[in-house]
Scaffold this motif. Sequence first.
Motif, PDB file in Angstrom:
ATOM      1  N   VAL A 159       6.127  -6.117  -4.240  1.00  0.00           N
ATOM      2  CA  VAL A 159       6.828  -4.968  -4.472  1.00  0.00           C
ATOM      3  C   VAL A 159       8.100  -4.775  -4.970  1.00  0.00           C
ATOM      4  CG1 VAL A 159       7.197  -2.708  -3.534  1.00  0.00           C
ATOM      5  CG2 VAL A 159       5.072  -3.981  -3.150  1.00  0.00           C
ATOM      6  N   LEU A 172       5.883   2.679  -6.267  1.00  0.00           N
ATOM      7  CA  LEU A 172       4.396   3.121  -6.378  1.00  0.00           C
ATOM      8  C   LEU A 172       4.165   2.168  -5.695  1.00  0.00           C
ATOM      9  CD1 LEU A 172       1.995   5.201  -7.465  1.00  0.00           C
ATOM     10  CD2 LEU A 172       2.624   3.905 -10.099  1.00  0.00           C
ATOM     11  N   ALA A 173       4.105   0.549  -5.940  1.00  0.00           N
ATOM     12  CA  ALA A 173       3.234  -0.337  -6.032  1.00  0.00           C
ATOM     13  C   ALA A 173       3.739  -0.047  -4.028  1.00  0.00           C
ATOM     14  CB  ALA A 173       4.240  -1.759  -6.764  1.00  0.00           C
ATOM     15  N   ASP A 174       4.713  -0.146  -3.692  1.00  0.00           N
ATOM     16  CA  ASP A 174       4.930   0.522  -2.070  1.00  0.00           C
ATOM     17  C   ASP A 174       3.686   1.339  -0.784  1.00  0.00           C
ATOM     18  OD1 ASP A 174       6.577  -0.768   0.168  1.00  0.00           O
ATOM     19  OD2 ASP A 174       7.391   0.508   0.061  1.00  0.00           O
ATOM     20  N   GLY A 175       3.704   2.113  -1.854  1.00  0.00           N
ATOM     21  CA  GLY A 175       2.536   2.791  -1.144  1.00  0.00           C
ATOM     22  C   GLY A 175       1.484   2.325  -1.593  1.00  0.00           C
ATOM     23  N   VAL A 176       0.879   1.819  -2.345  1.00  0.00           N
ATOM     24  CA  VAL A 176      -0.275   1.423  -2.170  1.00  0.00           C
ATOM     25  C   VAL A 176      -0.415   0.816  -1.225  1.00  0.00           C
ATOM     26  CG1 VAL A 176      -1.056  -0.131  -3.779  1.00  0.00           C
ATOM     27  CG2 VAL A 176      -0.674   1.643  -5.052  1.00  0.00           C
ATOM     28  N   LEU A 177       0.702  -0.278  -1.430  1.00  0.00           N
ATOM     29  CA  LEU A 177       0.543  -1.680   0.004  1.00  0.00           C
ATOM     30  C   LEU A 177       0.526  -0.622   1.166  1.00  0.00           C
ATOM     31  CD1 LEU A 177       1.382  -4.074   0.668  1.00  0.00           C
ATOM     32  CD2 LEU A 177       3.806  -3.990   1.311  1.00  0.00           C
ATOM     33  N   VAL A 181      -0.661   1.928   1.949  1.00  0.00           N
ATOM     34  CA  VAL A 181      -1.711   2.484   2.200  1.00  0.00           C
ATOM     35  C   VAL A 181      -2.772   1.491   3.099  1.00  0.00           C
ATOM     36  CG1 VAL A 181      -4.008   3.839   1.626  1.00  0.00           C
ATOM     37  CG2 VAL A 181      -1.743   4.297   0.303  1.00  0.00           C
ATOM     38  N   SER A 182      -3.186   0.335   2.074  1.00  0.00           N
ATOM     39  CA  SER A 182      -4.001  -0.767   2.348  1.00  0.00           C
ATOM     40  C   SER A 182      -3.519  -0.887   3.745  1.00  0.00           C
ATOM     41  CB  SER A 182      -4.069  -1.993   1.298  1.00  0.00           C
ATOM     42  OG  SER A 182      -2.182  -2.370   1.180  1.00  0.00           O
TER      43      SER A 182
END
Length: 162
Positions: A67, A105-110, A112-113
Amino acid sequence: MQLQFGDERYLTNDGQLKTPLALVFVLALFLRGYIAWIISLTFSEDRSRLLQFFYANTEQFVLTLSVGLPALAVLVMLTQMKNELPGWVPKFARIAPWLLWASWLADGVLLVSLVAGNWPHFAFVKALIIFSWLVAFWLLLYSRHLRRFFQLLASDQHREKG
């Protein structure tokens, strides 16, 4: 692009661009995996102890590092801010905000997971990271200082030609 009234707050007395504090905050957030890794290297006996405190497994750590790759590229660009800028820096400064948005954006996906994986459990560190992620959203979207910094860096007109 010519200097405008008020642009002096973005320059040092020598005419160099100052890195905004908002950019330092955003980079520290996205590069937190690299920062934890560097700090863990200072431990002499068990270097993985700090990383195990923040990351449950190696995959989370590697995802956090991935990320941070676009933000790491922006950090490398910032290290090149000298009297004579390399030719690639103004060109790269045009895409740097997009790289920061990609990291966001990638940090947000991470995030959330990570939250979904530990759902009913509250962790103060994760809550702090989520809050910082939302602050980074606000800064990337609304910060005039960040926008103007990247405009001045991309134009390379802030320097006195003599």
